[in-house]
Design a protein around this motif. Structure first.
Motif, PDB file in Angstrom:
ATOM      1  N   GLN A   1      14.951 -70.350   3.211  1.00 21.47           N
ATOM      2  CA  GLN A   1      13.776 -71.203   3.183  1.00 21.47           C
ATOM      3  C   GLN A   1      13.724 -71.970   1.872  1.00 21.47           C
ATOM      4  OE1 GLN A   1      10.066 -69.472   5.046  1.00 21.47           O
ATOM      5  NE2 GLN A   1      11.133 -67.576   4.545  1.00 21.47           N
TER       6      GLN A   1
ATOM      7  N   THR B   1      13.656 -74.799   6.494  1.00 23.86           N
ATOM      8  CA  THR B   1      14.588 -73.691   6.604  1.00 23.86           C
ATOM      9  C   THR B   1      15.966 -74.218   6.953  1.00 23.86           C
ATOM     10  OG1 THR B   1      15.080 -71.617   7.757  1.00 23.86           O
ATOM     11  CG2 THR B   1      13.970 -73.328   9.020  1.00 23.86           C
TER      12      THR B   1
ATOM     13  N   MET C   1      16.092 -67.944  11.215  1.00 25.66           N
ATOM     14  CA  MET C   1      14.704 -68.316  10.944  1.00 25.66           C
ATOM     15  C   MET C   1      14.183 -69.293  11.993  1.00 25.66           C
ATOM     16  SD  MET C   1      12.136 -67.853   8.891  1.00 25.66           S
ATOM     17  CE  MET C   1      12.946 -67.082   7.486  1.00 25.66           C
ATOM     18  N   CYS C   2      15.022 -70.201  12.464  1.00 30.43           N
ATOM     19  CA  CYS C   2      14.596 -71.142  13.506  1.00 30.43           C
ATOM     20  C   CYS C   2      14.325 -70.430  14.826  1.00 30.43           C
ATOM     21  CB  CYS C   2      15.664 -72.215  13.691  1.00 30.43           C
ATOM     22  SG  CYS C   2      15.859 -73.330  12.289  1.00 30.43           S
TER      23      CYS C   2
ATOM     24  N   ASN D   1      13.216 -67.430  15.241  1.00 27.71           N
ATOM     25  CA  ASN D   1      11.990 -66.628  15.133  1.00 27.71           C
ATOM     26  C   ASN D   1      10.799 -67.435  14.650  1.00 27.71           C
ATOM     27  OD1 ASN D   1      13.549 -64.395  15.840  1.00 27.71           O
ATOM     28  ND2 ASN D   1      14.032 -63.930  13.709  1.00 27.71           N
ATOM     29  N   LEU D   2      10.918 -68.771  14.679  1.00 24.54           N
ATOM     30  CA  LEU D   2       9.847 -69.601  14.121  1.00 24.54           C
ATOM     31  C   LEU D   2       8.574 -69.508  14.942  1.00 24.54           C
ATOM     32  CD1 LEU D   2       9.051 -71.634  11.942  1.00 24.54           C
ATOM     33  CD2 LEU D   2       9.908 -73.458  13.421  1.00 24.54           C
ATOM     34  N   GLN D   3       8.697 -69.485  16.270  1.00 24.65           N
ATOM     35  CA  GLN D   3       7.497 -69.441  17.107  1.00 24.65           C
ATOM     36  C   GLN D   3       6.723 -68.142  16.924  1.00 24.65           C
ATOM     37  OE1 GLN D   3       6.350 -71.991  18.764  1.00 24.65           O
ATOM     38  NE2 GLN D   3       8.105 -73.243  18.185  1.00 24.65           N
TER      39      GLN D   3
ATOM     40  N   LEU E   1       4.594 -68.434  13.570  1.00 25.66           N
ATOM     41  CA  LEU E   1       3.524 -69.424  13.447  1.00 25.66           C
ATOM     42  C   LEU E   1       2.172 -68.770  13.702  1.00 25.66           C
ATOM     43  CD1 LEU E   1       5.062 -72.526  15.252  1.00 25.66           C
ATOM     44  CD2 LEU E   1       4.881 -72.117  12.801  1.00 25.66           C
TER      45      LEU E   1
END
Length: 349
Positions: free
Chosen positions: A201, A215, A220-221, A223-225, A228
């Motif tokens: 990040q 990121t 990380m992308c 698990n982004l949802q 949030l």
């Protein structure tokens, strides 16, 4: 950081790494008093170790890895009040985690020193101070920010170039892992505030009041949802509306009420049986008689008022029944008139 200051050192010691704008790296030895009591009175002795390392461009960051390639965190000690009674019996010691060198290391080196400047990155082996890896990051531009971060249970060197490229290099081998054009630096605020954090990040100030977060990690992308958050606006619960007389009469949703609840003593102002009140008298039999006479008078007036209320309620019931009978008669006559003139034409009236 805790590292080897000289080539012949056999143990780590407290050192201060100094990087200059011309690419010179100087290591200074810090001699700290051994005991806590002496630390409060004796000064810290700073002496040059004689070790000088060189790179291209101004030095940006340092980092130290152990023999297994794990990032060695800078030592710190939690401050405690020396005059506090709770901490008087506890000894304050700095715990240094050391990894034993592997048998495959012929030179007996125990650490890797990572140094990054505006132009290149180098990895040195300590205490031999041998340069193991060199990577020229850029020739036409320069780095604005460089940080050694952890990513996917590993360590890498993250760099942000002035031409807008974000690059990552593996450690300690300095192999290029990522090189992508993200954002050209058009505002000096971005150059001053850009920084890398762990787990892929980065942050910077896009405006005086806005923080931009990005990121460069696929994990990380994915698990982004899940990370949030939801925005909620706190609103006070409104009070329940009072049920009006007309709404209760024509609302269509009838409610069952007990006759005692509507016309009984509970609604006539009678106090609950569980309540008691002591009324002190004026003293003597005459005072008691006077008080009793006053109470009897109040009860008599209350009974008369209840009787009058009962008579009024009875009259109201009679009027209601009379209105209902009149309504039924009117409905009956209206139906008879409708049946009489149902099949007649307009000219027959």
């Amino acid at each position: 950081m805790e590292s080897f200051a000289r080539k012949n050192d056999s143990a780590v010691s407290s050192c201060l790494w100094v990087g200059t704008g011309l690419g010179m790296v100087i290591i200074l030895s810090l001699n700290l008093p051994a005991s806590d009591d002496l630390r409060q009175s004796e000064p810290v002795m700073v002496s040059p170790s004689g070790t000088v390392l060189t790179l291209k461009g101004a030095v940006l960051t340092f980092a130290c890895l152990d023999c297994m390639g794990t990032l060695t965190h800078r030592p710190y000690e939690v401050w405690r009040d020396p005059h506090s009674a709770d901490d008087g019996e506890k000894t304050r010691k700095r715990k240094l985690v050391m990894h034993s060198p592997s048998s495959s290391q012929d030179m007996g080196d125990h650490q890797f020193a990572v140094i990054c400047s505006e132009k290149q990155a180098k990895v040195f082996s300590l205490p031999s101070q041998t340069c193991l890896y060199v990577h020229n990051i850029t020739e036409t531009s320069f780095l604005l920010r460089a940080d050694v971060v952890t990513l996917c249970n590993s360590v890498c060197l993250a760099c942000f170039c002035a031409n807008g490229h974000i690059m990552t290099l593996s450690l300690p081998s300095l192999r290029p892992l990522l090189d992508i054009n993200y954002l050209p630096v058009t505002d000096m605020r971005i150059a001053r505030t850009f920084c890398f954090t762990n787990e892929g990040q980065a942050l910077y100030l896009s405006s005086p009041t806005e923080i931009q977060r990005l990121t460069y990690s696929q994990e990380m992308c994915d698990n982004l949802q899940d990370m949030l958050g939801d925005l909620f606006t706190p609103v006070e619960t409104p009070e329940a509306q009072n049920r009006g007389f007309l709404k209760g009469l024509f609302g269509g949703s009838g409610q069952a009420f007990d006759r005692e609840e509507l016309f009984g003593e509970a609604t006539a102002g009678k106090a609950s049986r569980s309540l008691a009140q002591h009324i002190p008298g004026s003293g003597g039999i005459e005072g008691v008689r006077g008080a009793a006479g006053g109470v009897i008078g109040d009860l008599t007036r209350a009974r008369i008022a209840l009787d009058e209320r009962g008579q009024k309620l009875g009259e109201l019931d009679e009027r209601t029944a009379s209105m209902m009978a009149s309504a039924e008669a009117f409905s009956k006559h209206a139906h008879e008139v409708m049946l009489k003139y149902k099949d007649k034409k307009w000219y027959q009236f």
